[in-house]
Design a protein around this motif. Sequence first.
Motif, PDB file in Angstrom:
ATOM      1  N   ILE A   5       0.877 -14.122   7.158  1.00 22.37           N
ATOM      2  CA  ILE A   5       1.960 -14.158   6.179  1.00 22.37           C
ATOM      3  C   ILE A   5       1.650 -13.176   5.060  1.00 22.37           C
ATOM      4  N   LYS A   6       2.530 -12.193   4.920  1.00 23.08           N
ATOM      5  CA  LYS A   6       2.285 -11.146   3.923  1.00 23.08           C
ATOM      6  C   LYS A   6       3.234 -11.296   2.737  1.00 23.08           C
ATOM      7  N   TYR A   7       2.678 -11.241   1.530  1.00 25.86           N
ATOM      8  CA  TYR A   7       3.486 -11.322   0.320  1.00 25.86           C
ATOM      9  C   TYR A   7       3.549  -9.974  -0.378  1.00 25.86           C
ATOM     10  N   CYS A  38      -1.839  -9.802   1.004  1.00 20.69           N
ATOM     11  CA  CYS A  38      -1.120  -9.589  -0.252  1.00 20.69           C
ATOM     12  C   CYS A  38      -1.059  -8.122  -0.646  1.00 20.69           C
ATOM     13  N   SER A  39       0.070  -7.746  -1.233  1.00 25.14           N
ATOM     14  CA  SER A  39       0.173  -6.469  -1.937  1.00 25.14           C
ATOM     15  C   SER A  39      -0.427  -6.644  -3.318  1.00 25.14           C
ATOM     16  N   ALA A  40      -0.441  -5.566  -4.060  1.00 25.60           N
ATOM     17  CA  ALA A  40      -0.802  -5.647  -5.471  1.00 25.60           C
ATOM     18  C   ALA A  40       0.361  -6.266  -6.229  1.00 25.60           C
ATOM     19  N   ARG A 209       1.969   4.470   0.444  1.00 25.43           N
ATOM     20  CA  ARG A 209       2.746   3.484  -0.314  1.00 25.43           C
ATOM     21  C   ARG A 209       3.431   2.480   0.615  1.00 25.43           C
ATOM     22  N   GLY A 210       3.427   1.245   0.180  1.00 29.43           N
ATOM     23  CA  GLY A 210       4.050   0.191   0.989  1.00 29.43           C
ATOM     24  C   GLY A 210       3.189  -0.240   2.173  1.00 29.43           C
ATOM     25  N   GLY A 211       1.933   0.200   2.189  1.00 31.67           N
ATOM     26  CA  GLY A 211       1.087   0.022   3.366  1.00 31.67           C
ATOM     27  C   GLY A 211       0.656  -1.401   3.678  1.00 31.67           C
TER      28      GLY A 211
HETATM   29 MG    MG Z   1       5.505  -3.193  -0.962  1.00 29.24          MG
END
Ligand code: MG
Length: 467
Positions: A5-7, A38-40, A209-211
């Motif tokens: 699950i990615k946020y 998780c992203s930043a 970006r968006g990786g």
């Molecule tokens: Mg993103």
Amino acid sequence: MRLVIKYGGTSISATKDIKAIAKYLSSLSKKNQIAVVCSAMSGTTDDLIEISESIKKENKSKGEQLAAKIINRHKQLAKQTITKSDVQKKLLVKLDQDFTELLALIDGMVLLGEVTPRSMDYLISFGERLSIKLVSASLNDIGLKSIPLTGKEVGIVTDSNFGESKPLMDTTRLRTSKTIDALFSKKTIPVIGGFTGADQHGHVTTFGRGGSDYSATTIGSSIKADEIWLMSDVDGLMTADPKIVKNAKLLKEVSYVEAIEMALFGAKQIHPRTFEPLLSKKIPMKIRSSFNVKNEGTLVSATPSKAARNTVKCVSNVRNNGLIDIRGGSMVGNPGTAAKIFETLAKAGINVMMISQNPSESSITIVVKNTDLDKATSSLELELLGKIIKKLEVTTDVAIIALIGSGMRGTVGVASKVFTSIQKNKVNVSMITQGSSELNLAFVVKNSDTNTAVRALHNEFALDKIN
Ligand code: MG
Ligand code: ASP
């Protein structure tokens, strides 16, 4: 089920949202094995990039000011979000270590007075390093076992193409599955930093970006996940931008190839390589909102149901591009002309979004971003004008409108339907392309005609009645 699950950043930028996520994961974890990515926090990666800009301009104080902003924001959120004092204390100690390292890194970069691709990746990796500690601590805070891991720590090994690296899949699969399986067997939830890995020498790398989306699918395919969920602030993929079309609908099901087209056309920002790791393993992916978990979102899979296979899915648009019409009699029947044109553009670092050539070969038309237009035109003028090119005609501020969906394949009359409805709305079309996969029919109009064109097609294909 085994879930990744990615946020995204906006999902984890406020105390109440982090707490809600922790609660949600807690209930999910009763019946499932979960790896979180998780992203930043939103804006952090932008701030880190700005720090690098300040270093390049030798503006040390601006860099330090931005670092202080990042530090304060994370500290404050940690104090607000984590209620148990021992958990909070441990978190603040760990964050402090990262802060010290961040400041030392900025110092070092300032001393050297340069930003190399390698130091840049190291710098911009800090956003995820910080966010995972906070999210993992929020799980500890409600009594769950969890640890934060960076991409490097979990075992993502990449090539050394800093800024746009790719995982070495076999090594990555071995290492990440070993790390994560060990944690699963101890009922511990890994909270993994997206966007980054490390090369074989241990230097931190990023995917562009968006990786973090790409991290999620890389990890998902490594641990043979049953599903991957990309959680963000949108409900899923839509039939059109709801800001343009009021009755735009959420798409319940799309195929990988359709989702790839939609990602390229900016419907929802998804890292372009996100789908690569899924194709061979055929792992289903859901695009969902963390703010509306009752909604199942969009299911992206290799084998959508028959009903979903036979439809046009959406009309998307990308505004603010420039069109360059490249003409010249000596282009006709002259092999290598296109190669020279695209080589020139590639050397200038220009990304070409659309290409068409008429069969008489006397003109090639391309579309690039408005921001690349100047560079594209000048490099073509400099290298090729007066040689193979006789004339360049440039139009700024155009939009690409794209109709996407596997239902177009082999269906007679789609193009005529599209252009009849466009013509009825008195919109002028200046370029058309359709890939031979027939998944995507795209054309170019003036920026100011975007809304009219999108609404006309949404209406024509009755996309509001799609599900
Ligand atoms: Mg993103
Ligand atoms: N934090 C990175 C970015 O802002 C990666 C991501 O959000 O996916 O681009």
